[in-house]
Design an enzyme around this catalytic site. Structure first.
Site, short mmCIF file in Angstrom:
data_model
loop_
_atom_site.label_atom_id
_atom_site.label_comp_id
_atom_site.label_asym_id
_atom_site.label_seq_id
_atom_site.Cartn_x
_atom_site.Cartn_y
_atom_site.Cartn_z
CB THR A 554 -0.87 0.06 1.26
OG1 THR A 554 -0.02 0.39 2.38
CG2 THR A 554 -1.55 -1.27 1.55
CB VAL A 608 15.55 3.51 -4.07
CG1 VAL A 608 16.33 4.38 -5.05
CG2 VAL A 608 15.39 4.21 -2.73
N GLY A 663 0.28 3.27 -14.43
CA GLY A 663 0.79 2.80 -13.13
C GLY A 663 2.21 3.28 -12.86
CD GLU A 666 4.06 6.48 -4.78
OE1 GLU A 666 3.27 6.11 -3.91
OE2 GLU A 666 5.10 5.85 -5.05
CG ASP A 677 8.10 8.96 -5.12
OD1 ASP A 677 7.75 8.31 -4.12
OD2 ASP A 677 8.59 8.44 -6.14
CE LYS A 681 11.23 6.41 -5.90
NZ LYS A 681 10.82 6.64 -7.28
#
Ligand code: ADP
Ligand code: ASP
Ligand code: MG
Length: 814
Positions: A554, A608, A663, A666, A677, A681
């Site tokens: 999730t 990552v 996809g 996020e 994001d 990372k």
């Protein structure tokens, strides 16, 4: 002559008794058939006696149940023409039984003597009914009351043979004189010298059969039960357990003494002395080979033969300075337990003589505690010895094998396996024969411990991984698909047996202890219970399986806050959710600490670069002594996809939308486009490189207009992209004019990290990065000028799922 014994399940009902007849009728020699009470009847008799003695009328209901079982079985088994005689005899016996129960009710007490009298009806009735059935079926059969043959002392409940010579000659004389080919006798029951009914201890029908076999020098003794032999572990708890084809008397005795209920421990003794072999066979699968118990002929057999366990153990420890160097303390300790008729299952004593510790059945603990404290009352009053320390809810597990003594390292292997699975070991004991190593553990860990040990010692390095997957959307469903495809390969080649036990999405959750079908998991999940993260954790914890792995697919903060609970219970965590590792430093380091402390890997390779081996490589560089000097990277597959496709002939909005639909982003694309994001990372890479850093220390120059950054839902966000198309076109043109490409770059150097959009010129390592690819340059002490480069697809459900899968396999090899 032969002796065949059939246990409770084998004679539980008419259908099973018919199977017994088929087996018995195949015997060509003269045969003694020893039978148990109909399955469950002994328990019912004891329950009725108990209820009667505490003045509970409900004993009558239990009695009626017993009556019904026997009457129904007669009606099903015996042809109508022969029924009335059998029914009338059985009813007469049942009347006596009812009177005995009434007696207990009126007196309000049940003495051991009366209890044995009542309990003996189980075997008395079963053996009589079965003998009449055999006769009705035309078998040359006689009935014999075993109380007339087996003579014991008056130790009701677990009587011992008083004089073997007497018992042996009674048995011999009887079988020498009987003309019948088959004799049916009840197991378990005997009588005292005074003629009162006694019993040989729970499970004692095996013993009856062995006594008879030894007395008549039988060719062999067959114990017919509900499993196909003596197994490497209790097959009801360890699914992978296998029947042991050959085993020595001593090993069988040790296994049964330590809980392998399939054979009552005293059974071995009489036949061992005569060298008569015991075959353990399955009434419900007579063709299966079963187990043969004989003398140990095999000098080079397997080291560990089997693993057994006893539940409901309590430990008693006597400690105190007053014990050191004082002779006789141990003697008094053991004597007082012996006088109280408490049998000791296991003993350990520290070499300092500072303490003695014994394991006994939990049923005896109150009596034992009182007896010991009273024996040492004087020393306790002087504080030389502490009152006996009692620990409950424990179990013993034991490894058994004749050849264990010749092998080094078995106990090390045993305890490291238990340790890896976080099974707490309270006490260790090794039998002086070195045929057994046993450990006392918490009762709640028995299933896990047995399965883990069985895997280690019997399954040729096969390891079962139990997966609990939260999130079965894009990534999760791909993962399930990949597992389905690779299951066989992993089993055959890597000896990893993967079983998905629990799955959950945001609506429902579903568990199947035998493994969820990977073909129709969607339907099963839809039929599951309402999803609940706490309940999911409780269930995983309660199942307490070895090698359990929680997988978080999730992007939820709440889910990431549950990792600590899993790790603390030695459940590994694999996650593609970046939130935990990029949360406050203390939380990240706490999770890493817990993983180490509880021996449960916490892996997040996919945080990552999706499936690219970035974090794993970093770990290896550091573990081998290298030092990270600088990291430069394009870490957002999503942003790379966006900037590789965005040009003056497209709109920024359409490209972002496409990235989301594919996809590559996020679920909330702003997390990617705002740079958060990527910041997460590079933060994770910095932390994994050994630097203490927090997210607010990372310089982040956003390229999104303020208006887009301020939106609170996807709809508003996309609308703001349409509105600000001009600014995106300007951004593109500025870079294009310089013949550069736009790349969102993350950098870490000298302890500082930054993320932002850069104009990358031709010839740069980043320039030709395509599609959703990621690239990472590690500049290290060993790679100072020419960096180590990792490059490849860095986003997408398929590669992320395969990265998670790789983490699962890493745990399998751990
Ligand atoms: P019976 O009524 O035939 O005497 P028991 O219930 O006394 O049968 O013994 C058979 C049971 O023993 C099996 O059903 C199994 O649950 C249990 N058991 C425990 N350990 C072992 C083992 N190592 N091998 C086989 N069975 C075992
Ligand atoms: N019926 C007795 C019991 O249940 C003896 C046996 O089955 O071996 O313990
Ligand atoms: Mg038994």
């Amino acid at each position: 002559m032969k002796v065949l014994k059939f246990g409770g399940t084998s004679v539980a009902n008419a259908k099973n008794i018919e199977l017994v007849k088929d087996i018995v009728s195949k015997s060509t020699s003269k045969t003694a058939v020893v039978v148990s009470a109909f399955g469950g009847v002994t328990d019912l008799l004891l329950e009725a006696a108990q209820l009667a003695s505490i003045h509970q009328k409900s004993y009558k209901d239990v009695f009626l149940k017993i009556e019904e079982r026997h009457i129904n079985t007669i009606k099903e088994l015996i042809p109508v023409t022969n029924q009335s005689k059998v029914l009338s005899k059985v009813k007469t016996e049942l009347n006596i039984l009812e009177t005995l129960l009434e007696g207990a009710f009126f007196i309000g007490e049940i003495t051991p003597k009366l209890s044995d009298k009542i309990v003996s009806y189980g075997e008395l009735l079963s053996s009589y009914i079965i003998s009449e059935y055999f006769i009705a079926q035309g078998l040359n059969t006689a009935y014999k009351d075993s109380r007339e043959l087996i003579k014991t002392n008056a130790n009701y409940g677990k009587a011992a043979i008083k004089n073997f010579n007497e018992t042996n000659s009674l048995i011999k004389n009887f079988f020498n004189s009987t003309e019948s080919k088959i004799t049916v006798l009840g197991g378990f029951i005997a009588s005292s010298t005074q003629g009162d009914s006694t019993t040989l201890g729970r499970g004692g029908s095996d013993y009856t059969a062995s006594i008879i076999a030894a007395a008549i020098d039988a060719e062999n003794l067959e114990i017919w039960t509900d499993v196909s032999g003596m197994f490497t572990a209790n097959p009801r708890i360890v699914k992978q357990a296998k029947a042991i084809a050959n085993i020595s008397y001593e090993e069988a005795m040790e296994l049964s003494h330590f809980g392998a209920k399939v054979l009552y421990p005293p059974t071995i003794q009489p036949v061992l002395a005569k060298g008569i072999s015991i075959a353990i066979k399955n009434t419900f699968n007579p063709e299966s080979q079963g187990t043969i118990i004989t003398k140990n002929l095999d000098k080079n057999g397997r080291t560990v033969r089997g693993i057994s366990h006893i539940e409901n153990i309590s430990l008693l420890s006597l400690e105190g300075s007053g014990m050191v160097g004082i002779p006789g303390i141990s003697k008094r300790f053991f004597e007082v337990l012996s006088v109280a008729q408490i049998s000791i299952v296991l003993i350990t004593q520290a070499s300092s003589e500072h303490s003695i510790c014994v394991g006994i059945s939990a049923d005896d603990v109150t009596t034992a505690e009182a007896a010991i404290n009273s024996e040492f009352e004087y020393e306790i009053s002087l504080r030389k010895i502490k009152p006996v320390l009692v620990e409950n809810d424990l179990a013993i597990i034991a490894l058994v094998g004749d050849h264990m003594k010749n092998h080094q390292g078995l106990s090390g292997k045993m305890f490291s396996t238990l340790g890896k699975n976080n099974v707490n070991i309270r006490v260790i004991a090794q039998g002086s024969s070195e045929r057994n190593i046993s450990a006392v553990i918490d009762k709640c860990d028995v299933k896990k411990a047995l399965n883990a040990l069985h895997e280690k010692f019997f399954e040729e390095n096969t390891k079962q991984l139990n997966l609990f997957i939260m999130g079965v959307g894009n990534v999760g469903s791909k993962l399930l698909h990949q597992i389905k495809q690779q299951k066989k390969y992993l089993k055959d080649n890597l000896k990893l047996n993967i079983r998905v036990v629990g799955i959950s999405n945001s609506r429902t959750m579903f568990f199947d202890e035998d493994g969820i079908s990977l073909k129709n998991w969607e339907t099963q999940l839809a039929s599951g219970d309402k999803a609940d993260k706490e309940k999911f954790f409780s269930k995983v914890n309660e199942l307490n399986y070895r090698n359990s792995i929680f997988i978080d697919n999730t992007a939820s903060d709440v889910v990431s806050r549950t990792y600590a609970d899993y790790l603390r219970n030695s459940i590994s965590v694999v996650t593609c959710n970046k939130i935990a590792c990029s949360s406050e430093y203390d939380n990240y380091s706490k999770l890493k600490y817990l993983a180490q402390k509880y021996n449960a890997p916490f892996l997040f390779e996919t945080n990552v670069g999706a499936g690219l081996p970035i974090i794993d490589t970093l770990k290896h560089l550091i573990a081998s002594g290298d030092k990270i000097l600088k990291i430069q990277a394009v870490l957002s597959g999503s942003l790379n996809f966006v900037f590789n496709n965005f040009s003056s002939s497209t709109t920024f909005h359409d490209i972002v939308k496409e990235a989301q639909e594919e996809g590559y982003t996020e679920p909330d694309p702003k997390i990617d486009l705002s740079g958060i994001d990527v910041a997460r990372k590079i933060l994770i890479l910095a932390r994994e490189s050994g630097y203490k850093l927090d997210i607010d220390e990372i310089t982040n120059k956003p390229f999104l207009p303020k208006e887009s950054l301020a939106t609170t839902n996807n709809e508003d966000f996309f609308a703001s992209l349409i509105k600000n198309e001009d600014s995106f076109q300007d951004m593109f043109n500025e870079s294009d004019k310089k013949d550069c490409k736009l790349k969102y770059v993350a950098q870490f150097e000298n302890g500082k990290a930054s993320v932002g959009l850069q104009h990358i010129p031709k010839g740069h390592d980043f320039y030709n990065l395509e599609g959703s690819d990621n690239i990472v340059l590690f500049f290290t002490e060993r790679y100072p000028n020419q960096p180590m480069i990792i490059k490849g697809a860095g986003a997408g459900a398929d590669v992320t799922a395969s990265g998670i899968f790789a983490d699962i396999i890493r745990i399998g090899n751990f």
